[in-house]
Design an enzyme around this catalytic site. Structure first.
Site, PDB file in Angstrom:
ATOM      1  N   GLU A 114      -6.730   8.608   6.859  1.00  0.00           N
ATOM      2  CA  GLU A 114      -6.884   9.294   8.138  1.00  0.00           C
ATOM      3  C   GLU A 114      -7.301  10.755   7.978  1.00  0.00           C
ATOM      4  OE1 GLU A 114      -3.411   8.662  10.560  1.00  0.00           O
ATOM      5  OE2 GLU A 114      -3.712   6.501  10.634  1.00  0.00           O
ATOM      6  N   ASN A 161      -7.148   1.898  10.571  1.00  0.00           N
ATOM      7  CA  ASN A 161      -5.798   2.115  11.084  1.00  0.00           C
ATOM      8  C   ASN A 161      -5.878   2.159  12.607  1.00  0.00           C
ATOM      9  OD1 ASN A 161      -5.314   2.481   8.373  1.00  0.00           O
ATOM     10  ND2 ASN A 161      -4.592   4.587   8.545  1.00  0.00           N
ATOM     11  N   TYR A 181      -3.544   2.051  16.414  1.00  0.00           N
ATOM     12  CA  TYR A 181      -2.289   2.018  17.153  1.00  0.00           C
ATOM     13  C   TYR A 181      -2.498   1.865  18.656  1.00  0.00           C
ATOM     14  CZ  TYR A 181      -0.124   3.438  12.789  1.00  0.00           C
ATOM     15  OH  TYR A 181       0.297   3.459  11.491  1.00  0.00           O
ATOM     16  N   GLU A 200      -3.309   0.086   8.487  1.00  0.00           N
ATOM     17  CA  GLU A 200      -2.105   0.479   9.226  1.00  0.00           C
ATOM     18  C   GLU A 200      -2.155  -0.127  10.617  1.00  0.00           C
ATOM     19  OE1 GLU A 200      -0.875   4.537   9.620  1.00  0.00           O
ATOM     20  OE2 GLU A 200      -1.432   5.043   7.547  1.00  0.00           O
ATOM     21  N   ARG A 225       0.853  -1.187   0.000  1.00  0.00           N
ATOM     22  CA  ARG A 225       0.000   0.000   0.000  1.00  0.00           C
ATOM     23  C   ARG A 225       0.891   1.239   0.000  1.00  0.00           C
ATOM     24  NH1 ARG A 225      -2.580   2.882   4.943  1.00  0.00           N
ATOM     25  NH2 ARG A 225      -3.699   4.537   3.856  1.00  0.00           N
ATOM     26  N   HIS A 283      -2.571  11.090   1.193  1.00  0.00           N
ATOM     27  CA  HIS A 283      -1.987  10.848   2.513  1.00  0.00           C
ATOM     28  C   HIS A 283      -1.348  12.154   2.982  1.00  0.00           C
ATOM     29  CE1 HIS A 283      -0.342   7.501   5.275  1.00  0.00           C
ATOM     30  NE2 HIS A 283      -0.078   8.663   5.855  1.00  0.00           N
TER      31      HIS A 283
END
Length: 477
Positions: A170, A299, A301, A377, A81, A125
C-alpha cells in the site's frame, strides 16, 4: 441472498492464507540490534495514537512465532504473508545487515515450511528506519536507492526458501497518509512532498524488484500490493465524473500507471501542476519502475463515493475513511467531496460491499491482462469479546468473508486469474493510529495475557482452506 444449493468451490491450487505486518505484531523493538522505525517514533509522540499506545510489545510474535505458526497449521492455512522489519535487518537503512535480525526471519520461514505453510514476504509495510526519515524520508530519491540495497540483502538471505515476494504494501498509505494528511508515520503534512514520496516509492519498487531478481533463484515471484480504490460517483454529471477521475488518478493511476504501463496519467500531472512540476521524475525512471511483475496483489476493504464539491461551500467533506486530520491525503483534490456509501459498516466505519472487490478484480484483469492476481488483504474490524466460556463468536466477520470470497469466486468464473486470498488479519494487533481498539484478527488476542483464541471466523475460514469450498454460514460455530 439465499445460500446456494451447491457449495462455492475454488480451484484446487487456490492459495488460502492470512496476513500480518512486522510492527503490528512483533514487539521486541529494542532487541537484537533493532533500532527505531518511523512508527516507533510516531507512536511514542503524544497525541499520535489512540491512548498513546505503541507497538513496543504488540502481540509479542517475535518470541511466540512458533506458537503462532502452530496455530496457523491447526487452522489449515496454506500460506502466511508477513513483512520484514527493515530496521531489524538493517538498522540505519544502510550498510551490512545484522545477522540476528535476519536469523529471526530465517527461523520463522523454516518453521512455516516445516508445517507445510508457504511463506510470502513483504519487504516494506510502512516501517521506514528512522535514520532514513531523518535524512528526508520517501520524498528523497536516496531512500529508493537504500531500499534496493535492503531488498537485495533480504532476497539473498531468504530467496532459497521463499518463493513469493512483495516489494511494497500500500504505497498510497506511505505517501499520502504519511506525508500529506499526517495520520500515519512520519506524520508530515506537505502535499508536494507526498507526491515526491509517491514517485520515490514507485522507484523503490522498480529498483527493489531488480535487486530481488539479481539475488534470488529465477523461479521466485515478485509482486507489489496496492490498495487500489474502487471510485464511484454520486451521479454521472460531467463535474462528478471529473472528480472521480481526479481521485482515481491519485488512488490508483499514480502507482499502477508507472508500475504497469511506464507512465503517469496526464490527467494526474495536470491536476497536481499547482503543487509540483514533477521535475524529480528523471530520465529513465519510468523504465526502472516498469519492471515485469509475476503477480499483482490487491488489498480491498470498501469503495469510495465522490462528487464535485459545492463551490459555495467553504470546505469539502472528506468522509474518505482515512482518519481525522485538518490536512487532506488527496493533494490537488480540494474540489472533490467524499460521501458516505450506503450499507452496513464495520467498526472502522467502512461500508461492507463485496461488489467492490469483484469490480476491482475485473478492472485489473483488463488493466493487466495475463498478470496473475492475489487478494493480499481483505477483512473487517469488529468489537469482538469473549463469551462467559471464553469463546469468541464473530458472525459478522464470517458473513463479511463469505460475501467477499463469493465475489472472488464470481470473478474467477468470469475469467479472472486470481490465485489466492490472504485474510487480514491472522490475529488482533496494533492497528496503527487506532492503537489496540480496532480488532481485525480472526484470532482473538487478550492484550493483558497475550493469549490467542481462534474466533469463530478462524474456524470457518480454516474449514474453507482445508476443503477449498465455502462452508455454509450456519456452520460458523
Amino acid at each position: 441472498m439465499p445460500e446456494p444449493v451447491n457449495p462455492v468451490t475454488f480451484p484446487p491450487a487456490f492459495l488460502w492464507g492470512a496476513a500480518t505486518s512486522a510492527y503490528q505484531i512483533e514487539g521486541a523493538v529494542r532487541e537484537d540490534g533493532r533500532t527505531p522505525s518511523i512508527w516507533d517514533t510516531f507512536s511514542h509522540t503524544p497525541g499520535r495514537t489512540a491512548g498513546g499506545e505503541t507497538g513496543d510489545i504488540a502481540v509479542d510474535h517475535y518470541h511466540r512465532y512458533r506458537d503462532d505458526v502452530a496455530l496457523m497449521a491447526d487452522l489449515g492455512l496454506g500460506a502466511y504473508r508477513f513483512s520484514i522489519s527493515w530496521s531489524r535487518v538493517q538498522p540505519t537503512g544502510r550498510g551490512p545487515a545484522i545477522q540476528k535480525g535476519l536469523d529471526f526471519y530465517r527461523r520463522l520461514v523454516d518453521e512455516l515450511l516445516s508445517k507445510g505453510i508457504k511463506p510470502a514476504v513483504t519487504l516494506y509495510h510502512w516501517d521506514l528506519p528512522q535514520e532514513l526519515e531523518d535524512a528526508g524520508g520517501w520524498p528523497e530519491r536516496e531512500t529508493a536507492l537504500r531500499f534496493a540495497e535492503y531488498a537485495g540483502i533480504v532476497g539473498e538471505a531468504l530467496g532459497d526458501r521463499v518463493e513469493q515476494w512483495i516489494t511494497l504494501n500500500e504505497p498510497w498509505c506511505s505517501a499520502f497518509l504519511g506525508y500529506a494528511s499526517g495520520v500515519h508515520a512520519p506524520g508530515r503534512t506537505d502535499p508536494a512532498a507526498s507526491l515526491r514520496a509517491a514517485h520515490h516509492l514507485n522507484l523503490a519498487h522498480g529498483l527493489g524488484t531488480s535487486a530481488l531478481r539479481a539475488a534470488m533463484p529465477a523461479r521466485n515471484q515478485v509482486a507489489v500490493s496496492l490498495n487500489s480504490s474502487v471510485v464511484r460517483t454520486v451521479s454521472e454529471s460531467p463535474e462528478n465524473r471529473a472528480a472521480a477521475r481526479k481521485i482515481d488518478d491519485l488512488a490508483n493511476g499514480v502507482f499502477h500507471g508507472p508500475m504497469l504501463h511506464g507512465a503517469y496519467p496526464e490527467t494526474l500531472l495536470e491536476a497536481t501542476s499547482s503543487l509540483t512540476d514533477w521535475g524529480y521524475v528523471l530520465d529513465g525512471d519510468l523504465t526502472l519502475i516498469n519492471q515485469p511483475l509475476d503477480a499483482l496483489g490487491l488489498n480491498y476493504y470498501t469503495p469510495a463515493l465522490v462528487g464535485a464539491a459545492d463551490p459555495e461551500s467553504s470546505a469539502a467533506s472528506r468522509a474518505d475513511g482515512h482518519g481525522q486530520s485538518d490536512h487532506s491525503p488527496w493533494p490537488g483534490a480540494d474540489d472533490v467531496e467524499f460521501h458516505q456509501t450506503p450499507g452496513d459498516r464495520t467498526e472502522m466505519g467502512w461500508t461492507i460491499d463485496p461488489t467492490g472487490l469483484h469490480e476491482l478484480i475485473m478492472r485489473y484483469t483488463r488493466e493487466a491482462p495475463g498478470l496473475p492476481l492475489y487478494i493480499t488483504e481483505n477483512g473487517a474490524a469488529y468489537d469482538d469479546k469473549p463469551d462467559p466460556d471464553g469463546r469468541v463468536h464473530d458472525p459478522e466477520r464470517i458473513a463479511y468473508l463469505h460475501g467477499h470470497l463469493r465475489a472472488v469466486r464470481r470473478a474467477i468464473a468470469e475469467g479472472a486469474d486470481v490465485r489466492g486470498y490472504f485474510l487480514w488479519s491472522l490475529m488482533d494487533n496494533f492497528e496503527w493510529a487506532y492503537g489496540y481498539e480496532k480488532r481485525f484478527g480472526a484470532v482473538y488476542v487478550d492484550y493483558g495475557t497475550l493469549t490467542r483464541t481462534p474466533k469463530s471466523s478462524a474456524l470457518w475460514y480454516g474449514q474453507a482452506a482445508r476443503t477449498g469450498a465455502l462452508p455454509p454460514l450456519a456452520t460458523a460455530e
